[in-house]
Design a protein around this motif. Sequence first.
Motif, PDB file in Angstrom:
ATOM      1  N   ALA A  27      -2.924 -15.077   1.241  1.00 26.02           N
ATOM      2  CA  ALA A  27      -2.300 -14.800  -0.064  1.00 26.02           C
ATOM      3  C   ALA A  27      -1.019 -14.001   0.096  1.00 26.02           C
ATOM      4  CB  ALA A  27      -3.294 -14.051  -0.959  1.00 26.02           C
ATOM      5  N   ASP A  28      -0.972 -13.133   1.108  1.00 31.25           N
ATOM      6  CA  ASP A  28       0.208 -12.308   1.339  1.00 31.25           C
ATOM      7  C   ASP A  28       1.422 -13.153   1.713  1.00 31.25           C
ATOM      8  OD1 ASP A  28       1.680  -9.940   1.654  1.00 31.25           O
ATOM      9  OD2 ASP A  28       1.260  -9.870   3.797  1.00 31.25           O
ATOM     10  N   LYS A  29       1.200 -14.385   2.171  1.00 29.74           N
ATOM     11  CA  LYS A  29       2.302 -15.250   2.590  1.00 29.74           C
ATOM     12  C   LYS A  29       2.682 -16.284   1.531  1.00 29.74           C
ATOM     13  CE  LYS A  29       2.550 -16.752   6.781  1.00 29.74           C
ATOM     14  NZ  LYS A  29       3.823 -16.073   7.156  1.00 29.74           N
ATOM     15  N   CYS A  30       2.012 -16.260   0.383  1.00 32.07           N
ATOM     16  CA  CYS A  30       2.347 -17.215  -0.678  1.00 32.07           C
ATOM     17  C   CYS A  30       3.728 -16.896  -1.245  1.00 32.07           C
ATOM     18  CB  CYS A  30       1.309 -17.165  -1.788  1.00 32.07           C
ATOM     19  SG  CYS A  30      -0.312 -17.810  -1.298  1.00 32.07           S
ATOM     20  N   THR A  31       4.556 -17.916  -1.371  1.00 30.19           N
ATOM     21  CA  THR A  31       5.924 -17.699  -1.844  1.00 30.19           C
ATOM     22  C   THR A  31       6.277 -18.516  -3.084  1.00 30.19           C
ATOM     23  OG1 THR A  31       6.724 -19.404  -0.314  1.00 30.19           O
ATOM     24  CG2 THR A  31       6.753 -17.122   0.462  1.00 30.19           C
ATOM     25  N   ASP A  32       5.345 -19.318  -3.593  1.00 32.58           N
ATOM     26  CA  ASP A  32       5.656 -20.127  -4.770  1.00 32.58           C
ATOM     27  C   ASP A  32       4.561 -19.974  -5.806  1.00 32.58           C
ATOM     28  OD1 ASP A  32       3.499 -21.617  -3.839  1.00 32.58           O
ATOM     29  OD2 ASP A  32       4.754 -23.121  -2.877  1.00 32.58           O
ATOM     30  N   ASP A  33       4.807 -20.545  -6.993  1.00 32.24           N
ATOM     31  CA  ASP A  33       3.844 -20.416  -8.080  1.00 32.24           C
ATOM     32  C   ASP A  33       2.629 -21.321  -7.907  1.00 32.24           C
ATOM     33  OD1 ASP A  33       5.088 -22.814  -8.475  1.00 32.24           O
ATOM     34  OD2 ASP A  33       5.837 -22.374 -10.488  1.00 32.24           O
ATOM     35  N   GLN A  34       2.617 -22.143  -6.868  1.00 31.24           N
ATOM     36  CA  GLN A  34       1.450 -22.984  -6.579  1.00 31.24           C
ATOM     37  C   GLN A  34       0.505 -22.307  -5.577  1.00 31.24           C
ATOM     38  OE1 GLN A  34       0.711 -25.853  -8.226  1.00 31.24           O
ATOM     39  NE2 GLN A  34       2.492 -25.196  -9.459  1.00 31.24           N
ATOM     40  N   CYS A  35       0.869 -21.107  -5.139  1.00 36.01           N
ATOM     41  CA  CYS A  35       0.030 -20.316  -4.229  1.00 36.01           C
ATOM     42  C   CYS A  35      -0.296 -21.082  -2.947  1.00 36.01           C
ATOM     43  CB  CYS A  35      -1.264 -19.869  -4.920  1.00 36.01           C
ATOM     44  SG  CYS A  35      -0.966 -18.776  -6.327  1.00 36.01           S
ATOM     45  N   THR A  36       0.746 -21.609  -2.307  1.00 37.62           N
ATOM     46  CA  THR A  36       0.583 -22.269  -1.020  1.00 37.62           C
ATOM     47  C   THR A  36       1.247 -21.438   0.057  1.00 37.62           C
ATOM     48  OG1 THR A  36       2.600 -23.583  -1.349  1.00 37.62           O
ATOM     49  CG2 THR A  36       0.504 -24.562  -2.047  1.00 37.62           C
ATOM     50  N   ALA A  37       0.714 -21.499   1.269  1.00 39.54           N
ATOM     51  CA  ALA A  37       1.266 -20.740   2.387  1.00 39.54           C
ATOM     52  C   ALA A  37       0.778 -21.364   3.688  1.00 39.54           C
ATOM     53  CB  ALA A  37       0.849 -19.273   2.316  1.00 39.54           C
ATOM     54  N   TYR A  38       1.622 -21.314   4.706  1.00 40.65           N
ATOM     55  CA  TYR A  38       1.181 -21.798   6.012  1.00 40.65           C
ATOM     56  C   TYR A  38       0.699 -20.607   6.842  1.00 40.65           C
ATOM     57  CZ  TYR A  38       5.794 -20.245   7.697  1.00 40.65           C
ATOM     58  OH  TYR A  38       6.906 -19.498   8.007  1.00 40.65           O
ATOM     59  N   ALA A  39      -0.339 -20.839   7.637  1.00 37.11           N
ATOM     60  CA  ALA A  39      -0.920 -19.756   8.437  1.00 37.11           C
ATOM     61  C   ALA A  39      -1.625 -20.360   9.639  1.00 37.11           C
ATOM     62  CB  ALA A  39      -1.900 -18.926   7.607  1.00 37.11           C
ATOM     63  N   GLY A  40      -1.288 -19.870  10.825  1.00 34.97           N
ATOM     64  CA  GLY A  40      -1.954 -20.300  12.044  1.00 34.97           C
ATOM     65  C   GLY A  40      -3.118 -19.386  12.381  1.00 34.97           C
ATOM     66  N   PRO A  86      -6.273 -22.496  -4.979  1.00 35.07           N
ATOM     67  CA  PRO A  86      -6.217 -23.168  -6.283  1.00 35.07           C
ATOM     68  C   PRO A  86      -6.532 -22.255  -7.457  1.00 35.07           C
ATOM     69  CG  PRO A  86      -8.209 -23.803  -5.073  1.00 35.07           C
ATOM     70  CD  PRO A  86      -7.359 -23.015  -4.119  1.00 35.07           C
ATOM     71  N   HIS A  87      -7.475 -21.350  -7.290  1.00 33.78           N
ATOM     72  CA  HIS A  87      -7.892 -20.513  -8.417  1.00 33.78           C
ATOM     73  C   HIS A  87      -6.933 -19.360  -8.682  1.00 33.78           C
ATOM     74  CE1 HIS A  87     -11.549 -22.819  -8.291  1.00 33.78           C
ATOM     75  NE2 HIS A  87     -11.820 -22.422  -7.053  1.00 33.78           N
ATOM     76  N   ALA A  88      -6.002 -19.123  -7.766  1.00 29.42           N
ATOM     77  CA  ALA A  88      -5.028 -18.048  -7.967  1.00 29.42           C
ATOM     78  C   ALA A  88      -3.798 -18.530  -8.728  1.00 29.42           C
ATOM     79  CB  ALA A  88      -4.600 -17.461  -6.622  1.00 29.42           C
ATOM     80  N   VAL A  89      -3.664 -19.853  -8.913  1.00 29.53           N
ATOM     81  CA  VAL A  89      -2.506 -20.394  -9.627  1.00 29.53           C
ATOM     82  C   VAL A  89      -2.524 -19.899 -11.076  1.00 29.53           C
ATOM     83  CG1 VAL A  89      -1.351 -22.494 -10.398  1.00 29.53           C
ATOM     84  CG2 VAL A  89      -2.412 -22.405  -8.129  1.00 29.53           C
ATOM     85  N   GLY A  90      -1.418 -19.345 -11.507  1.00 31.43           N
ATOM     86  CA  GLY A  90      -1.305 -18.851 -12.877  1.00 31.43           C
ATOM     87  C   GLY A  90      -1.787 -17.436 -13.077  1.00 31.43           C
ATOM     88  N   HIS A  91      -2.399 -16.835 -12.043  1.00 33.59           N
ATOM     89  CA  HIS A  91      -2.878 -15.452 -12.189  1.00 33.59           C
ATOM     90  C   HIS A  91      -1.688 -14.495 -12.146  1.00 33.59           C
ATOM     91  CE1 HIS A  91      -5.538 -11.977 -11.780  1.00 33.59           C
ATOM     92  NE2 HIS A  91      -4.712 -11.538 -10.850  1.00 33.59           N
ATOM     93  N   VAL A  92      -1.678 -13.542 -13.073  1.00 34.58           N
ATOM     94  CA  VAL A  92      -0.605 -12.545 -13.158  1.00 34.58           C
ATOM     95  C   VAL A  92      -1.233 -11.165 -13.201  1.00 34.58           C
ATOM     96  CG1 VAL A  92       1.369 -11.709 -14.483  1.00 34.58           C
ATOM     97  CG2 VAL A  92       0.887 -14.154 -14.393  1.00 34.58           C
ATOM     98  N   ARG A  93      -0.688 -10.277 -12.418  1.00 34.14           N
ATOM     99  CA  ARG A  93      -1.198  -8.900 -12.426  1.00 34.14           C
ATOM    100  C   ARG A  93      -0.980  -8.242 -13.777  1.00 34.14           C
ATOM    101  NH1 ARG A  93       2.647  -6.422  -8.636  1.00 34.14           N
ATOM    102  NH2 ARG A  93       3.888  -8.184  -9.343  1.00 34.14           N
ATOM    103  N   HIS A  94      -1.865  -7.304 -14.110  1.00 35.55           N
ATOM    104  CA  HIS A  94      -1.687  -6.536 -15.339  1.00 35.55           C
ATOM    105  C   HIS A  94      -0.514  -5.572 -15.171  1.00 35.55           C
ATOM    106  CE1 HIS A  94      -5.270  -8.126 -17.169  1.00 35.55           C
ATOM    107  NE2 HIS A  94      -6.003  -7.753 -16.131  1.00 35.55           N
ATOM    108  N   THR A  95       0.111  -5.237 -16.300  1.00 38.60           N
ATOM    109  CA  THR A  95       1.262  -4.327 -16.252  1.00 38.60           C
ATOM    110  C   THR A  95       0.877  -2.990 -15.669  1.00 38.60           C
ATOM    111  OG1 THR A  95       2.183  -5.413 -18.207  1.00 38.60           O
ATOM    112  CG2 THR A  95       3.090  -3.264 -17.607  1.00 38.60           C
ATOM    113  N   SER A  96      -0.331  -2.514 -16.007  1.00 41.79           N
ATOM    114  CA  SER A  96      -0.766  -1.217 -15.498  1.00 41.79           C
ATOM    115  C   SER A  96      -0.873  -1.237 -13.987  1.00 41.79           C
ATOM    116  CB  SER A  96      -2.112  -0.832 -16.112  1.00 41.79           C
ATOM    117  OG  SER A  96      -3.092  -1.822 -15.825  1.00 41.79           O
ATOM    118  N   GLU A  97      -1.293  -2.388 -13.410  1.00 40.73           N
ATOM    119  CA  GLU A  97      -1.390  -2.506 -11.968  1.00 40.73           C
ATOM    120  C   GLU A  97      -0.010  -2.492 -11.329  1.00 40.73           C
ATOM    121  OE1 GLU A  97      -5.285  -2.127 -11.542  1.00 40.73           O
ATOM    122  OE2 GLU A  97      -3.962  -2.578  -9.875  1.00 40.73           O
TER     123      GLU A  97
END
Length: 276
Positions: A27-40, A86-97
Amino acid sequence: MSLDAMDWVWTKSAAKGTARMVLLAIADKCTDDQCTAYAGTTMLVQRTNAARSSVVAAVDKLLASDELRVVEGAKGPRGETVYHLPHAVGHVRHTSEESRFRGPETGPAQNPDRSGNRTPGGTETGPEGYGNRTPTGPESGPQNAYERKHQPEQQQPRATRSPLIPELHPLGDALAVAGVAVRWSLGLGEQRDVYRLVQAHGVEALVDLAARRTAPGTDAKPARYWLKVWGDLDRPQSARPGPNVVPLRAPNPAAYTDNLAAGLALLQAQKEGTAP
């Protein structure tokens, strides 16, 4: 996007242990709104500080739970696997966070019109009729007055500790019950090191060691100090100082005197030719 994806892992994911750490690393390497990232696999081993076999098993478990998917036909720049949360797509942190990590803004944004007056509405006007004040000089202007008044509030978040990850809450609570005061000021990587020690040795072992090193009434010590102390648990038992060390016995003066007298008598007998 990586912060939103990581926040989903912290707050929504059901993964535990190494699988949770692997999911956070991706997740730390996701760079787009589709939450995709490459990782070896090698990168995941380095980031999670786990065994290669454990990382491979964790990825398989995440794929089986559908919290992680492989993007077929896509590869990273070095042939790495491309993953999708897939389930992280569209998730937005709360303002307080967000405010916990970023801290408050340095001051209200200026948006003056041509007449020199601030545009009313929202938080632009500032507290206590700030938008209606008439500046009388560069030092006494409303912007400087507002910043001087709220400067302690702006500086305070820089001195606060980083948020404690949920996996370490049981350890923090157990230390508090045992009377061990800790100043939690660890970064995310250091907190992962503490969590690895919790997984390897258990909360009870860490609390017991900290309690034995803490005298009653001792001030709170930084968590980095305890991280070094708990690191001794990874050392072999034979290399640790402890109750298993057997002290050397003090010599027996009486036995020493008797042996000396017997030796002198033997030498005298050999000199006189009477020795057997």
